[in-house]
Scaffold this motif. Structure first.
Motif, PDB file in Angstrom:
ATOM      1  N   PHE A   1      -3.370 -35.034 -38.471  1.00  0.00           N
ATOM      2  CA  PHE A   1      -2.727 -35.576 -39.674  1.00  0.00           C
ATOM      3  C   PHE A   1      -3.416 -36.883 -40.012  1.00  0.00           C
ATOM      4  CE2 PHE A   1      -0.452 -36.279 -35.759  1.00  0.00           C
ATOM      5  CZ  PHE A   1      -0.428 -37.661 -35.648  1.00  0.00           C
ATOM      6  N   ASP A   2      -3.095 -37.445 -41.192  1.00  0.00           N
ATOM      7  CA  ASP A   2      -3.675 -38.719 -41.613  1.00  0.00           C
ATOM      8  C   ASP A   2      -3.107 -39.871 -40.784  1.00  0.00           C
ATOM      9  OD1 ASP A   2      -5.049 -37.344 -43.524  1.00  0.00           O
ATOM     10  OD2 ASP A   2      -3.711 -37.903 -45.179  1.00  0.00           O
ATOM     11  N   GLU A   3      -3.962 -40.838 -40.459  1.00  0.00           N
ATOM     12  CA  GLU A   3      -3.488 -42.018 -39.736  1.00  0.00           C
ATOM     13  C   GLU A   3      -2.552 -42.844 -40.621  1.00  0.00           C
ATOM     14  OE1 GLU A   3      -6.811 -44.246 -38.389  1.00  0.00           O
ATOM     15  OE2 GLU A   3      -7.114 -43.008 -36.604  1.00  0.00           O
ATOM     16  N   VAL A   4      -1.598 -43.535 -39.979  1.00  0.00           N
ATOM     17  CA  VAL A   4      -0.655 -44.407 -40.692  1.00  0.00           C
ATOM     18  C   VAL A   4      -0.981 -45.861 -40.337  1.00  0.00           C
ATOM     19  CG1 VAL A   4       1.762 -45.064 -40.985  1.00  0.00           C
ATOM     20  CG2 VAL A   4       1.139 -42.650 -40.705  1.00  0.00           C
ATOM     21  N   ALA A   5      -1.166 -46.683 -41.356  1.00  0.00           N
ATOM     22  CA  ALA A   5      -1.496 -48.097 -41.131  1.00  0.00           C
ATOM     23  C   ALA A   5      -0.404 -48.792 -40.333  1.00  0.00           C
ATOM     24  CB  ALA A   5      -1.697 -48.796 -42.475  1.00  0.00           C
ATOM     25  N   ASN A   6      -0.805 -49.616 -39.358  1.00  0.00           N
ATOM     26  CA  ASN A   6       0.073 -50.447 -38.518  1.00  0.00           C
ATOM     27  C   ASN A   6       0.911 -49.660 -37.522  1.00  0.00           C
ATOM     28  OD1 ASN A   6      -0.584 -53.021 -39.843  1.00  0.00           O
ATOM     29  ND2 ASN A   6       0.506 -52.145 -41.588  1.00  0.00           N
ATOM     30  N   ALA A   7       0.661 -48.339 -37.404  1.00  0.00           N
ATOM     31  CA  ALA A   7       1.383 -47.544 -36.403  1.00  0.00           C
ATOM     32  C   ALA A   7       0.851 -47.851 -35.009  1.00  0.00           C
ATOM     33  CB  ALA A   7       1.241 -46.062 -36.709  1.00  0.00           C
ATOM     34  N   GLN A   8       1.759 -48.004 -34.041  1.00  0.00           N
ATOM     35  CA  GLN A   8       1.362 -48.235 -32.666  1.00  0.00           C
ATOM     36  C   GLN A   8       1.086 -46.933 -31.931  1.00  0.00           C
ATOM     37  OE1 GLN A   8       1.137 -51.628 -31.432  1.00  0.00           O
ATOM     38  NE2 GLN A   8       1.199 -51.765 -33.676  1.00  0.00           N
ATOM     39  N   SER A   9       1.806 -45.857 -32.309  1.00  0.00           N
ATOM     40  CA  SER A   9       1.632 -44.544 -31.693  1.00  0.00           C
ATOM     41  C   SER A   9       2.338 -43.520 -32.576  1.00  0.00           C
ATOM     42  CB  SER A   9       2.204 -44.522 -30.264  1.00  0.00           C
ATOM     43  OG  SER A   9       3.596 -44.799 -30.286  1.00  0.00           O
ATOM     44  N   TYR A  10       2.311 -42.258 -32.131  1.00  0.00           N
ATOM     45  CA  TYR A  10       2.961 -41.180 -32.869  1.00  0.00           C
ATOM     46  C   TYR A  10       3.796 -40.346 -31.901  1.00  0.00           C
ATOM     47  CZ  TYR A  10      -0.614 -42.480 -36.264  1.00  0.00           C
ATOM     48  OH  TYR A  10      -1.417 -43.178 -37.106  1.00  0.00           O
ATOM     49  N   GLU A  11       4.909 -39.837 -32.405  1.00  0.00           N
ATOM     50  CA  GLU A  11       5.785 -38.995 -31.586  1.00  0.00           C
ATOM     51  C   GLU A  11       6.004 -37.671 -32.315  1.00  0.00           C
ATOM     52  OE1 GLU A  11       9.341 -40.627 -29.339  1.00  0.00           O
ATOM     53  OE2 GLU A  11      10.343 -39.429 -30.890  1.00  0.00           O
ATOM     54  N   MET A  12       5.781 -36.553 -31.606  1.00  0.00           N
ATOM     55  CA  MET A  12       5.909 -35.230 -32.217  1.00  0.00           C
ATOM     56  C   MET A  12       6.898 -34.379 -31.422  1.00  0.00           C
ATOM     57  SD  MET A  12       3.034 -32.231 -32.795  1.00  0.00           S
ATOM     58  CE  MET A  12       2.900 -31.865 -31.027  1.00  0.00           C
ATOM     59  N   THR A  13       7.740 -33.676 -32.154  1.00  0.00           N
ATOM     60  CA  THR A  13       8.635 -32.680 -31.554  1.00  0.00           C
ATOM     61  C   THR A  13       8.168 -31.301 -31.988  1.00  0.00           C
ATOM     62  OG1 THR A  13      10.484 -34.228 -31.623  1.00  0.00           O
ATOM     63  CG2 THR A  13      11.018 -31.902 -31.302  1.00  0.00           C
ATOM     64  N   PHE A  14       7.867 -30.413 -30.997  1.00  0.00           N
ATOM     65  CA  PHE A  14       7.352 -29.079 -31.280  1.00  0.00           C
ATOM     66  C   PHE A  14       7.933 -28.112 -30.246  1.00  0.00           C
ATOM     67  CE2 PHE A  14       4.147 -25.739 -30.557  1.00  0.00           C
ATOM     68  CZ  PHE A  14       4.029 -25.228 -31.841  1.00  0.00           C
ATOM     69  N   ASN A  15       8.553 -27.058 -30.729  1.00  0.00           N
ATOM     70  CA  ASN A  15       9.139 -26.034 -29.844  1.00  0.00           C
ATOM     71  C   ASN A  15      10.064 -26.680 -28.801  1.00  0.00           C
ATOM     72  OD1 ASN A  15       9.540 -23.386 -28.996  1.00  0.00           O
ATOM     73  ND2 ASN A  15       7.844 -23.448 -27.521  1.00  0.00           N
ATOM     74  N   GLU A  16      10.898 -27.634 -29.286  1.00  0.00           N
ATOM     75  CA  GLU A  16      11.897 -28.332 -28.471  1.00  0.00           C
ATOM     76  C   GLU A  16      11.277 -29.197 -27.369  1.00  0.00           C
ATOM     77  OE1 GLU A  16      14.689 -25.507 -27.053  1.00  0.00           O
ATOM     78  OE2 GLU A  16      15.499 -25.048 -29.034  1.00  0.00           O
ATOM     79  N   GLU A  17      10.016 -29.516 -27.491  1.00  0.00           N
ATOM     80  CA  GLU A  17       9.355 -30.417 -26.564  1.00  0.00           C
ATOM     81  C   GLU A  17       8.872 -31.650 -27.344  1.00  0.00           C
ATOM     82  OE1 GLU A  17       8.949 -30.244 -23.317  1.00  0.00           O
ATOM     83  OE2 GLU A  17       9.818 -28.251 -23.004  1.00  0.00           O
ATOM     84  N   THR A  18       8.897 -32.840 -26.683  1.00  0.00           N
ATOM     85  CA  THR A  18       8.468 -34.087 -27.321  1.00  0.00           C
ATOM     86  C   THR A  18       7.135 -34.532 -26.726  1.00  0.00           C
ATOM     87  OG1 THR A  18      10.760 -34.754 -27.709  1.00  0.00           O
ATOM     88  CG2 THR A  18       9.076 -36.487 -27.807  1.00  0.00           C
TER      89      THR A  18
END
Length: 586
Positions: free
Chosen positions: A427-444
């Protein structure tokens, strides 16, 4: 002699007003009003009238020292007094003249005696002053009202007492002080300078308290971690504590003292700054003069000159720029930051950690004084102590800071990597983001980049799966973004059948063609060339000597092999060729 500053200070103390209150009444900055009380400036006539009204006195009473200050105006004379007859007035005048004439000689004698006494007093005073000159005086400043250690904060309240916040393990906040002029904190004690020039303390052991109680005529104090500096009116510094870092030349006379952590400073009568202790960049102070405030620790050093400029340096990282700061009246220092307060009550920050404190600067405006511990910053606004940083000991009230929200994640895409058997979710980077968190198939999952790799071993072909991704903020300046949702339909990849062909050279030609066609090669794409250069001693008739169009050991799919044109060479001997011709002739 200008008695106005003394009168203004006395009246303000009598009424219990703070400098901030009087300055606000006059509609001016505190630092401007302070100039009235220390004699650096004189009020306009309009402000003199306002001050006289505030204190219920006449304007003249602000200047004439011998005149008694009246806090309440005299009432109008009653009607009976106004109706005194002319005869009664004349009788009073006659009596008064007779009284003055009778006592005229006595009054002249008294005046002559008083004049002689005054002359003798002046001679004695000048003789004493020549041997015991007054070097230092109290400098009233809002900076006197607040001080902080690493675990607690003390400040002077509107009644002249002292309040404390934070850790009280050593009793340093058992504060029963009154009429306090300045307050300071060490690592586990509090010391206060009273208006009468004596000292009070909390958290000190009995032997140090006895030393403290002996001191009189004190005009300034400073406290480091374990040492108290007390400056008397004759410019002498008294050190109470471990005496490790309080070694100043006894032949000098000093006018101000400062201390932070294990760093101790003093200004002499020529404005030269002297120092002792352990702190970063000590040599930077050699020859420095006319300092308004100074602070140092093991990481950094900062000082303010009399013209309000700040000089700072760090030994443990790149420090933010302070060259643009102007009209600074006070500084505070921590392990990772320097803060400056200007004359308008605005705070500025320079930090070792990028944007660690800088974005909070606008939150602190219209404050009266500042200070800080190693990992927190505090300010006093005249009503309460507010701050940011580590408030583990509840030593301040956290300011409410409105954080910005990060932009949401956009343009999510999913690619299947069959070789690694994973889904590549980008996905596109987000300015000033420290990290990203994704939830997929009930897993984080968590990632510091804009790419997640997730195994598809447990996914079912043709099923829809929901992907939710959030950009994470730093919780200081930015909150997390809103969640972005993407629905992905999983299709199990069809793997192409790959083979590796090897050992082709050396085969019999018939075996080679069979080997190729069984693995997907097309007969029409296979051609042969005779090789007459073979050695009968080591090679056989029909033995393959070379293959072109296909490398020995190459990995290839059956589909690619079917389309590949292949040529091979095989051994041919002349005798074998003649025998073959004879057989064909028969």
């Amino acid at each position: 002699m200008n008695t106005l500053p003394t009168k203004l200070l006395a009246l303000r103390k009598q009424y219990g007003y703070s400098q901030s209150y009087v300055a606000e009444y006059l509609k001016m900055e505190v630092i401007e009003y302070m100039g009235y009380e220390n004699g650096r400036s004189v009020p306009s006539f309009a402000n003199l009238k306002k001050l006289a009204k505030l204190y219920k006195v006449k304007v003249d009473d602000l200047f004439v020292n011998e005149r008694r200050i009246n806090y309440w105006q005299e009432e109008e004379k009653n009607n009976d007094t106004q109706n005194i007859t002319y005869l009664e007035k004349q009788t009073k005048k006659t009596k008064r003249k007779a009284y003055l004439k009778t006592n005229q000689k006595v009054l002249i004698g008294i005046c002559v005696s008083l004049a002689l006494i005054a002359i003798i007093a002046v001679v004695i005073w000048r003789f004493v002053a020549s041997n015991n000159e007054i070097y230092a005086k109290r400098i009233e400043s809002n900076a006197n009202r607040l001080d902080a250690s690493n675990t607690s904060v003390v400040y002077i309240n509107a009644m002249g007492g002292v309040n404390g916040l934070g850790d009280n393990l050593n009793g340093q906040l058992d504060l029963n002080f009154s009429d306090v002029f300045k307050v300071q904190e060490g690592s586990n004690f509090t010391v206060a300078l009273k208006n009468d020039g004596t000292l009070e303390a909390a958290g000190l052991d009995s032997s140090l308290m006895k030393e403290l109680e002996k001191l009189e005529g004190i005009v300034d104090i400073a406290a480091g971690n374990s040492e108290i500096m007390a400056l008397d009116e004759h410019g002498k510094i008294h050190c109470i504590g471990t005496d490790d870092y309080c070694d100043f030349k006894s032949d000098k006379r000093y006018t101000r003292v400062f201390a932070t952590y294990d760093a101790y400073f003093a200004l002499d009568t020529d404005g030269v700054l002297y120092y002792d202790g352990e702190f970063a960049g000590a040599s930077r102070l050699d020859g420095v003069k006319d300092v308004k405030d100074v602070a140092a620790n093991q990481n950094m050093l900062a000082y303010v000159t009399s013209d309000g400029r700040v000089f700072a340096q760090s030994t443990s990282g790149t420090l933010g720029d302070v060259s643009s700061w102007n009209n600074i009246v006070e500084i505070a220092i921590g392990l990772n930051y320097i803060a400056g307060l200007d004359a308008n009550g605005q705070v500025y920050f320079a930090s070792l950690e990028e944007d660690a404190y800088n974005f909070h600067a606008e939150t602190f405006s219209k404050v009266e004084t500042i200070d800080g511990g190693e990992d927190y910053f505090v300010a006093y606004d005249g009503m309460k102590v507010i701050g940011i940083g580590n408030d583990e000991y509840k030593q301040f009230e956290n300011v409410e800071i409105e954080l910005k929200t990060l932009d949401s994640v956009e343009n999510i895409s999913v690619e299947v990597n069959a070789e690694k058997m994973v889904l590549e979710i980008s996905f596109d980077e987000v300015a000033n983001a420290q990290s990203y968190e994704m939830t997929f198939n009930e897993e984080t999952y968590t990632s510091t980049t804009n790419l997640f790799e997730v195994s598809y071993a447990n996914l079912q072909d043709g099923y829809d799966y929901k992907i939710d991704i959030i950009a994470k903020g730093d919780a200081k300046e930015y909150n997390d973004s809103l969640s972005t949702t993407f629905i992905y339909t999983f299709e199990y990849p069809i793997l192409e059948d790959k083979i590796i062909l090897s050992g082709m050279v050396g085969m019999d030609r018939e075996n080679l063609e069979r080997y190729l066609t069984e693995n997907g090669a097309t007969s029409a794409n296979i051609s042969a060339e005779a090789d007459s250069g073979c050695d009968p001693a080591t090679q056989k008739e029909g033995q393959v000597t070379a293959v072109s169009g296909l490398n020995d050991g190459e990995e290839i799919t059956r589909k690619d092999l079917a389309e590949r044109k292949i040529t091979y060479k095989y051994c041919v001997f002349e005798d074998a060729g003649e025998d073959n011709n004879e057989d064909m002739a028969d």
